[in-house]
Design an enzyme around this catalytic site. Sequence first.
Site, PDB file in Angstrom:
ATOM      1  N   SER A  64      -2.056 -19.390  14.714  1.00 13.81           N
ATOM      2  CA  SER A  64      -3.108 -18.913  15.367  1.00 13.81           C
ATOM      3  C   SER A  64      -4.008 -17.965  14.482  1.00 13.81           C
ATOM      4  O   SER A  64      -5.210 -17.572  14.515  1.00 13.81           O
ATOM      5  CB  SER A  64      -2.845 -18.326  16.595  1.00 13.81           C
ATOM      6  OG  SER A  64      -1.819 -17.529  16.576  1.00 13.81           O
ATOM      7  N   GLY A 114      -0.423 -21.456  17.975  1.00 11.96           N
ATOM      8  CA  GLY A 114       1.034 -21.615  18.655  1.00 11.96           C
ATOM      9  C   GLY A 114       1.914 -22.621  17.777  1.00 11.96           C
ATOM     10  O   GLY A 114       3.221 -22.829  18.184  1.00 11.96           O
ATOM     11  N   ASN A 144       5.585 -17.494  15.076  1.00 12.33           N
ATOM     12  CA  ASN A 144       5.806 -18.161  16.570  1.00 12.33           C
ATOM     13  C   ASN A 144       7.373 -18.208  16.611  1.00 12.33           C
ATOM     14  O   ASN A 144       8.014 -18.102  17.628  1.00 12.33           O
ATOM     15  CB  ASN A 144       4.846 -19.244  16.930  1.00 12.33           C
ATOM     16  CG  ASN A 144       3.522 -18.650  17.149  1.00 12.33           C
ATOM     17  OD1 ASN A 144       3.241 -17.842  17.633  1.00 12.33           O
ATOM     18  ND2 ASN A 144       2.627 -19.771  16.491  1.00 12.33           N
ATOM     19  N   ASP A 158      -4.742  -8.287  22.955  1.00 10.10           N
ATOM     20  CA  ASP A 158      -3.449  -8.739  23.137  1.00 10.10           C
ATOM     21  C   ASP A 158      -2.596  -8.015  22.098  1.00 10.10           C
ATOM     22  O   ASP A 158      -1.246  -8.178  22.139  1.00 10.10           O
ATOM     23  CB  ASP A 158      -3.130 -10.116  22.965  1.00 10.10           C
ATOM     24  CG  ASP A 158      -3.585 -10.815  21.637  1.00 10.10           C
ATOM     25  OD1 ASP A 158      -3.970 -10.067  20.487  1.00 10.10           O
ATOM     26  OD2 ASP A 158      -3.701 -11.951  21.761  1.00 10.10           O
ATOM     27  N   HIS A 204      -3.256 -10.808  17.910  1.00 11.89           N
ATOM     28  CA  HIS A 204      -4.010 -11.492  16.788  1.00 11.89           C
ATOM     29  C   HIS A 204      -5.099 -10.753  16.524  1.00 11.89           C
ATOM     30  O   HIS A 204      -5.668  -9.839  17.129  1.00 11.89           O
ATOM     31  CB  HIS A 204      -4.764 -12.834  17.734  1.00 11.89           C
ATOM     32  CG  HIS A 204      -3.735 -13.539  18.272  1.00 11.89           C
ATOM     33  ND1 HIS A 204      -3.229 -13.542  19.581  1.00 11.89           N
ATOM     34  CD2 HIS A 204      -3.060 -14.801  17.662  1.00 11.89           C
ATOM     35  CE1 HIS A 204      -2.295 -14.592  19.774  1.00 11.89           C
ATOM     36  NE2 HIS A 204      -2.304 -15.326  18.657  1.00 11.89           N
TER      37      HIS A 204
END
Length: 203
Positions: free
Chosen positions: A31, A69, A98, A179, A182
């Site tokens: 991402s 992801g 991830n 969040d 990111h």
Amino acid sequence: MQNTLNIMLLAVGLCSISAAQAKTIMVVGDSISAAYGMRPEQGWVHLLQQRLNQQYPKQHKVVNASVSGETTTGALARLPKLLSTHKPDVVVIELGGNDGLRGQPPQNIQNNLKQLVQKSQQSKAKVVLLGMKIPPNYGQAYSKAFEHNYKLVSTQYKVPLMPFFLENVAGNKTLMQSDLVHPNVKAQPILLKHAYPYIQKAL
């Protein structure tokens, strides 16, 4: 007449040289490279294409094969087709975050990174590795093993490594999305600044 012919031949030769120097750079990431939470043209990979267009007009093409992801396992499954389709001269690998956040065994991550590098090199591409770090959610030993993977792979396969792609970005709330995972739009030029010297050298 002969002078005209010579000029034409020279022009054809110069065009051939330019074509031979043209490179395809393929970014295989998650991402962070897929411009999560923003428009694709705002992401660092698109900014890379713009930077290359300015410095090397019409010479280099950037393919963004990043998927939000994505894990090293998922990328490894996709890589053969990507290499066959795009035939990149340079492969930029930005993966592992991830895997780490999901607590995958560090040895598995390392093996996947090795295969990603191997397959890219076997296709005659140069490889650039963008390293990642993770919070100590699974303990300091896990975090250190995770981080050490990139150094091991870089050394074994003699590929350039940026130790931490999110250096001076991660942990800075002004450069992160809500969040806090990111990078936001403001961070994208910084990510490009981090990666560009490694990519430029590979060209």
